[in-house]
Scaffold this motif. Structure first.
Motif, mmCIF file in Angstrom:
data_model
loop_
_atom_site.group_PDB
_atom_site.id
_atom_site.type_symbol
_atom_site.label_atom_id
_atom_site.label_comp_id
_atom_site.label_asym_id
_atom_site.label_seq_id
_atom_site.Cartn_x
_atom_site.Cartn_y
_atom_site.Cartn_z
ATOM 1 N N PHE A 68 48.146 37.590 42.371
ATOM 2 C CA PHE A 68 46.683 37.528 42.339
ATOM 3 C C PHE A 68 46.133 37.207 43.732
ATOM 4 O O PHE A 68 45.155 37.803 44.176
ATOM 5 C CB PHE A 68 46.237 36.461 41.327
ATOM 6 C CG PHE A 68 44.755 36.218 41.286
ATOM 7 C CD1 PHE A 68 43.921 37.062 40.582
ATOM 8 C CD2 PHE A 68 44.198 35.123 41.936
ATOM 9 C CE1 PHE A 68 42.545 36.829 40.540
ATOM 10 C CE2 PHE A 68 42.841 34.885 41.900
ATOM 11 C CZ PHE A 68 42.013 35.739 41.202
ATOM 12 N N GLU A 74 37.476 42.571 43.076
ATOM 13 C CA GLU A 74 36.891 41.685 42.069
ATOM 14 C C GLU A 74 37.991 40.918 41.338
ATOM 15 O O GLU A 74 39.131 41.378 41.259
ATOM 16 C CB GLU A 74 36.098 42.510 41.049
ATOM 17 C CG GLU A 74 34.902 43.213 41.627
ATOM 18 C CD GLU A 74 33.798 42.248 41.994
ATOM 19 O OE1 GLU A 74 33.561 41.296 41.229
ATOM 20 O OE2 GLU A 74 33.200 42.433 43.066
ATOM 21 N N LYS A 75 37.615 39.769 40.770
ATOM 22 C CA LYS A 75 38.594 38.949 40.064
ATOM 23 C C LYS A 75 39.302 39.711 38.955
ATOM 24 O O LYS A 75 40.519 39.654 38.833
ATOM 25 C CB LYS A 75 37.922 37.710 39.447
ATOM 26 C CG LYS A 75 37.880 36.538 40.339
ATOM 27 C CD LYS A 75 37.579 35.251 39.611
ATOM 28 C CE LYS A 75 36.232 35.256 38.937
ATOM 29 N NZ LYS A 75 35.868 33.931 38.405
ATOM 30 N N SER A 76 38.540 40.441 38.145
ATOM 31 C CA SER A 76 39.153 41.148 37.013
ATOM 32 C C SER A 76 40.136 42.207 37.503
ATOM 33 O O SER A 76 41.210 42.380 36.923
ATOM 34 C CB SER A 76 38.085 41.781 36.127
ATOM 35 O OG SER A 76 37.306 42.695 36.873
ATOM 36 N N HIS A 77 39.788 42.891 38.591
ATOM 37 C CA HIS A 77 40.698 43.882 39.173
ATOM 38 C C HIS A 77 41.960 43.203 39.705
ATOM 39 O O HIS A 77 43.074 43.692 39.499
ATOM 40 C CB HIS A 77 39.991 44.636 40.301
ATOM 41 C CG HIS A 77 40.904 45.508 41.104
ATOM 42 N ND1 HIS A 77 41.383 46.707 40.629
ATOM 43 C CD2 HIS A 77 41.448 45.329 42.337
ATOM 44 C CE1 HIS A 77 42.184 47.242 41.545
ATOM 45 N NE2 HIS A 77 42.238 46.424 42.585
ATOM 46 N N ARG A 78 41.787 42.076 40.382
ATOM 47 C CA ARG A 78 42.923 41.343 40.937
ATOM 48 C C ARG A 78 43.849 40.846 39.835
ATOM 49 O O ARG A 78 45.078 40.903 39.978
ATOM 50 C CB ARG A 78 42.432 40.179 41.791
ATOM 51 C CG ARG A 78 41.752 40.652 43.068
ATOM 52 C CD ARG A 78 41.056 39.530 43.799
ATOM 53 N NE ARG A 78 42.005 38.506 44.227
ATOM 54 C CZ ARG A 78 41.643 37.272 44.535
ATOM 55 N NH1 ARG A 78 40.378 36.900 44.457
ATOM 56 N NH2 ARG A 78 42.539 36.400 44.930
ATOM 57 N N VAL A 79 43.274 40.364 38.741
ATOM 58 C CA VAL A 79 44.102 39.877 37.626
ATOM 59 C C VAL A 79 44.866 41.040 36.997
ATOM 60 O O VAL A 79 46.065 40.935 36.721
ATOM 61 C CB VAL A 79 43.252 39.131 36.573
ATOM 62 C CG1 VAL A 79 44.043 38.879 35.298
ATOM 63 C CG2 VAL A 79 42.739 37.822 37.146
ATOM 64 N N ARG A 80 44.171 42.170 36.773
ATOM 65 C CA ARG A 80 44.857 43.343 36.195
ATOM 66 C C ARG A 80 46.013 43.795 37.070
ATOM 67 O O ARG A 80 47.107 44.078 36.581
ATOM 68 C CB ARG A 80 43.867 44.490 35.994
ATOM 69 C CG ARG A 80 43.097 44.421 34.707
ATOM 70 C CD ARG A 80 42.405 45.738 34.372
ATOM 71 N NE ARG A 80 41.573 46.266 35.444
ATOM 72 C CZ ARG A 80 40.308 45.918 35.672
ATOM 73 N NH1 ARG A 80 39.728 45.035 34.894
ATOM 74 N NH2 ARG A 80 39.628 46.458 36.649
ATOM 75 N N PRO A 136 46.801 34.480 33.378
ATOM 76 C CA PRO A 136 45.777 35.483 33.719
ATOM 77 C C PRO A 136 44.374 35.092 33.242
ATOM 78 O O PRO A 136 43.393 35.300 33.963
ATOM 79 C CB PRO A 136 46.270 36.752 33.014
ATOM 80 C CG PRO A 136 47.743 36.576 32.916
ATOM 81 C CD PRO A 136 47.938 35.104 32.690
ATOM 82 N N ALA A 137 44.292 34.505 32.052
ATOM 83 C CA ALA A 137 42.980 34.068 31.557
ATOM 84 C C ALA A 137 42.417 32.950 32.434
ATOM 85 O O ALA A 137 41.218 32.941 32.746
ATOM 86 C CB ALA A 137 43.102 33.593 30.112
ATOM 87 N N LEU A 140 41.133 34.426 35.601
ATOM 88 C CA LEU A 140 39.823 35.053 35.380
ATOM 89 C C LEU A 140 38.720 34.006 35.353
ATOM 90 O O LEU A 140 37.613 34.242 35.838
ATOM 91 C CB LEU A 140 39.816 35.835 34.073
ATOM 92 C CG LEU A 140 40.257 37.282 34.140
ATOM 93 C CD1 LEU A 140 40.320 37.885 32.751
ATOM 94 C CD2 LEU A 140 39.346 38.095 35.033
ATOM 95 N N SER A 145 37.133 34.539 44.473
ATOM 96 C CA SER A 145 37.212 35.751 45.288
ATOM 97 C C SER A 145 37.351 35.388 46.759
ATOM 98 O O SER A 145 37.605 36.243 47.586
ATOM 99 C CB SER A 145 35.966 36.601 45.080
ATOM 100 O OG SER A 145 34.825 35.841 45.412
#
Length: 181
Positions: A68, A74-80, A136-137, A140, A145
């Motif tokens: 991560f 973005e955070k969601s992109h980084r987590v994915r 991951p949660a 998020l 960032s």
């Protein structure tokens, strides 16, 4: 303290180190709760097994946190992206750990099953659950960032790509799609 120091070195981020330390503590607390439900009395033997399990607990959480940290966006992109990069290695670590101590579960001595097999089984299952779902949660929810190492890495990759393209165009212009030279 040593877990926090190593986590800080690995992530180069206070936030990432805090996530690893918290999740390691959570895994150990959950394992201790499960052991209490299984009537495993806390003594020197479970304590030593739990101390050795700290490394396994860190392993299940740290890979996702570090991945991560190295992603950009973005955070969601980084987590994915972090989960995509680390899901199979973390599962493989859990399966290989399970394979390593699985024979303890078939021991004819109930003491070995209760005080060794159960502890490691709980560490792996709880660690996998937390490492693959809770971390991951948590990233998020509290991952920033502003704590990315990836921006610097992306700049270095771009510079290397530019240098490599320039070198290839100089060495073999026709193979690089540059027929002007």
């Amino acid at each position: 303290v040593s877990v926090a120091f190593v986590a800080l070195l690995a992530t180069a981020s206070l936030r990432g180190a805090v996530v690893i330390v918290i999740m390691t503590g959570v895994v150990l607390a959950q394992v201790m709760g499960l052991l209490a439900l299984c009537d495993v009395q806390f003594s020197a033997i479970p304590a030593v097994s739990l101390l050795m399990s700290i490394g396994m607990s860190i392993d299940f959480c740290a890979h996702t946190v570090v991945s991560f940290q190295f992603e950009v966006g973005e955070k969601s992109h980084r987590v994915r992206k972090a989960v995509a990069h680390t899901f199979f290695p973390v599962v493989q670590a859990g399966v290989s750990s399970l394979m390593g101590f699985l024979m303890l579960g078939f021991s004819p001595f109930p003491f070995v099953v209760k005080y060794f097999f159960l502890i490691y089984l709980f560490v792996v299952t709880v660690g996998l659950f937390n490492g693959l779902l809770v971390v991951p949660a948590l990233l998020l929810a509290i991952g920033g960032s502003d704590d990315t190492i990836g921006q610097g890495c992306a700049e270095i990759r771009t510079q290397r790509s530019t240098i490599a393209r320039a070198s290839m165009a100089t060495i073999a212009p026709s193979k690089c799609g540059n027929d002007d030279a």
